[in-house]
Every structure is written in C-alpha cells, then in structure tokens.
Scaffold this active site. Sequence first.
Site, PDB file in Angstrom:
ATOM      1  N   ASP A   2      -1.771   6.722   6.306  1.00 36.73           N
ATOM      2  CA  ASP A   2      -1.761   5.293   6.590  1.00 36.73           C
ATOM      3  C   ASP A   2      -2.787   5.025   7.700  1.00 36.73           C
ATOM      4  O   ASP A   2      -3.108   5.930   8.473  1.00 36.73           O
ATOM      5  CB  ASP A   2      -0.343   4.904   7.058  1.00 36.73           C
ATOM      6  CG  ASP A   2      -0.084   3.420   6.883  1.00 36.73           C
ATOM      7  OD1 ASP A   2      -0.936   2.718   6.307  1.00 36.73           O
ATOM      8  OD2 ASP A   2       0.987   2.963   7.319  1.00 36.73           O
ATOM      9  N   ARG A  18       6.790  -7.832   2.327  1.00 36.28           N
ATOM     10  CA  ARG A  18       7.562  -7.348   3.479  1.00 36.28           C
ATOM     11  C   ARG A  18       8.196  -8.518   4.227  1.00 36.28           C
ATOM     12  O   ARG A  18       9.341  -8.439   4.681  1.00 36.28           O
ATOM     13  CB  ARG A  18       6.690  -6.531   4.440  1.00 36.28           C
ATOM     14  CG  ARG A  18       7.501  -6.081   5.651  1.00 36.28           C
ATOM     15  CD  ARG A  18       6.749  -5.204   6.610  1.00 36.28           C
ATOM     16  NE  ARG A  18       6.478  -3.913   6.037  1.00 36.28           N
ATOM     17  CZ  ARG A  18       5.331  -3.268   6.156  1.00 36.28           C
ATOM     18  NH1 ARG A  18       4.347  -3.805   6.827  1.00 36.28           N
ATOM     19  NH2 ARG A  18       5.161  -2.096   5.599  1.00 36.28           N
ATOM     20  N   LYS A  60       0.847  -1.208   0.000  1.00 39.14           N
ATOM     21  CA  LYS A  60       0.000   0.000   0.000  1.00 39.14           C
ATOM     22  C   LYS A  60       0.883   1.260   0.000  1.00 39.14           C
ATOM     23  O   LYS A  60       0.694   2.163  -0.808  1.00 39.14           O
ATOM     24  CB  LYS A  60      -0.949   0.001   1.217  1.00 39.14           C
ATOM     25  CG  LYS A  60      -1.904  -1.183   1.207  1.00 39.14           C
ATOM     26  CD  LYS A  60      -2.837  -1.212   2.388  1.00 39.14           C
ATOM     27  CE  LYS A  60      -2.167  -1.459   3.723  1.00 39.14           C
ATOM     28  NZ  LYS A  60      -1.499  -2.786   3.820  1.00 39.14           N
ATOM     29  N   THR A  61       1.867   1.295   0.910  1.00 37.30           N
ATOM     30  CA  THR A  61       2.759   2.462   0.968  1.00 37.30           C
ATOM     31  C   THR A  61       3.598   2.536  -0.302  1.00 37.30           C
ATOM     32  O   THR A  61       3.893   3.626  -0.805  1.00 37.30           O
ATOM     33  CB  THR A  61       3.690   2.348   2.199  1.00 37.30           C
ATOM     34  OG1 THR A  61       2.887   2.016   3.331  1.00 37.30           O
ATOM     35  CG2 THR A  61       4.429   3.641   2.462  1.00 37.30           C
ATOM     36  N   THR A  72      -5.896  -1.463   6.525  1.00 32.06           N
ATOM     37  CA  THR A  72      -5.924  -2.923   6.598  1.00 32.06           C
ATOM     38  C   THR A  72      -7.368  -3.377   6.845  1.00 32.06           C
ATOM     39  O   THR A  72      -7.653  -4.556   6.819  1.00 32.06           O
ATOM     40  CB  THR A  72      -5.056  -3.415   7.771  1.00 32.06           C
ATOM     41  OG1 THR A  72      -5.366  -2.606   8.913  1.00 32.06           O
ATOM     42  CG2 THR A  72      -3.586  -3.289   7.455  1.00 32.06           C
TER      43      THR A  72
END
Length: 342
Positions: A113, A221, A68-69, A162
């Site tokens: 975020d 990640r 997302k980031t 999320t």
Amino acid sequence: MAREAIVQGDNAADEEKKRDAVLRPRLLKEVIGQKAVVQRLGIVLNACRKLKEPLSHILFDGPPGLGKTTFATVLPNELGTTIQMTSGPALTRPGDILPFLTNATEGSVLFIDEIHRLPRVVEEFIYPAMEDFRIDIVLGEGINARTISMPLKRFTLIGATTRSGMLSGPMRDRFKMHEHLDFYSVEELATIVTINARKLQTQLSAEAAVEIAGRSRGTPRIANARLWWARNFATSEAEGHITLDIARSALAMAEVDTLGLDKQDRRYLETLIGVFEGGPTGVDALTATMNLPGDTLSDEIEPYLLREQMIVRSPRGRVATAKAYEHLGKPRPSDESDRLLF
Ligand code: ADP
C-alpha cells in the site's frame, strides 16, 4: 491533550480497519461498480488459471477508500493463494522487504500500500525481484564484499497508490497492468450500503440507502462509515431500523451536509473563501492555515471537491468556484461588487 487526540485517532483507525475487514467483498462477483476494471481482472484471472501462471504485477491507483485493497485481496482469494500485506512507509531499508520476498510462495501476492512512499533504495532493491524473480544481496564489506543472486518464487506484486504521479517511471513500467479506480455513482453506493446492511443484520429502507449513498462522496469506505453510524443511531434512538428519517437525523448529527461534505471539507472551503478570498492559493498555505498534513488535503479532501467542481486547480493554486460559494451560502466577491454597483 495531544496524546488523547492521538489515541482517539488510533481508535478511529482501528475501528475503520475492523469495519473494512467485515464488509470487504471476498470475490470478484461481490465487487460492485468499477465494471471495466472487474472485466479486465476477470480476463487475466481466467488466463492465469488456464495457463497455470502467476498474475502479472498490478498497480491500482485512486483516492482512498475506493477499493484498491479490496481488489488486491479479491485476486488471491479467486486464485486460492495467499497474500502478504505491507506499506511503503513501513519499508525503510531493503532488509525490511527481504522477509516478504523470501516468504512469497509460487503465485502468491505481495501487496504494498502507498507504494509511492517507498524509499528509492528499497525500490531499486525490488526491481530484479519484479523482473526476474531474484534479488541481489551484498555479503561482507569493503574489498571483501561480494554480491550473491538469490532466486525467488514467482510471486505477484500488487501496488496501491493515491498518487500515481509520484511513482518513479522505472517502478511504474514494471507493472504490467495499471488500473485507475474512480468515484462510484449513487446507485452503486446504494447497492453497497444495502448489501452491507444485510451483513450487519440491520434493516435499511431503499430510500435510506439512497440517502446515505448520496451523502458519501462517491466513496465506499465513507458509505460504510455513514451506514455504521446510522445503525448505531437507529439502535440508540429508534428500534434499530434505518428509515429515511432516521438516516437524515443520523447524518445531521454527524454534521454531514446534503452534498455529503463533512466538517473538514467545509472547513477547507471556508478557509479558501474566508481567508484566501477564494484563491488562487497554494496548497502549502492552505495546509499551514488549516494545520493539517498536506497528504490529508490532497488525498482525502481535494479529489472529491475537484470532481464536484467546487474547486479548480490553476497554475497559481486552488480556486473556489461559484458552486462552492453557493454551497456555503456566501456571496462571491463579484456578486458583492455587482450589488454595490446597482
Ligand atoms: P482503498 O484501499 O482504496 O483505500 P478499500 O479497498 O480498503 O479502499 O475499501 C474500503 C472499503 O470499501 C472496503 O472494506 C469495502 O467494504 C468497501 N468497498 C470498496 N470498494 C468496493 C466495491 N467495489 N464493492 C463493494 N465494496 C467496496
């Protein structure tokens, strides 16, 4: 002891941030997987460049670590504009978001975020900013109070969450684009790990890349963290080359099992099966027994277990499936009664 644990937690989070920054793709063509999302973003980027208009507001949702980031930072890079980054929990009052809004330049990006954790007052304050690029500021108090409307530059709000289900309807409606990010295939993660090994100037065999990718819970990640660990392991224990054997030994030492589950994931399954007899169990009972924040359970542990069908959600709570029992090597209650019968 508690303080030490917190400091260690902070260090781990700092290291993760550093790793993310080094390994994060900068342009859309460097983003691996999420093909449909990449295609749609490519279209809106082209349209923005041709029309010389700012990007519309975009919401990204999906479990942590899926990009997302990354997407939020790739978009301003592509447009040659700037990004300001903040998060829902950091914005407790309208005054906290005000500087971000007034500093936003034409076409720049404001990234929030965990946008589902934005307090209602802040959310309502930014509605006019999103819709009409203006904010209403109240000056003075009581009968002397008056509202002035302040114009803003046409910026783009990018939200990441999320839990899209926890976002209010009016907030969700103000995003013109919603993009859901899903778990990655082993092939996609192997490509990411291979590219990132090069960035880290580490030799990684093709088999080792697939091994690490297959044990990373579909999440870039986590793949990056496993690669980082394998590199340290290879540097300490071998010549620095990550071969299949080295990757396996490194993952075994990190207590990552063949499905990529780590200690915490297994503890979840052990609690559900061992304490709650496989469920159904409410998430609150699991949270309390495991002594973990509810968010960790629902955001970090459960999504992959659900996708791998090791647990299912029922109206009465979480239930462990046959696959979970099999993975932990525990007999299912029905198997036991079968054995008693015969
Ligand atoms: P999120 O914001 O969803 O928690 P991030 O965007 O921070 O996830 O992703 C974590 C890391 O994973 C990034 O730093 C990047 O290195 C890697 N990553 C995520 N998505 C991709 C992708 N599609 N291609 C390559 N690397 C990715």
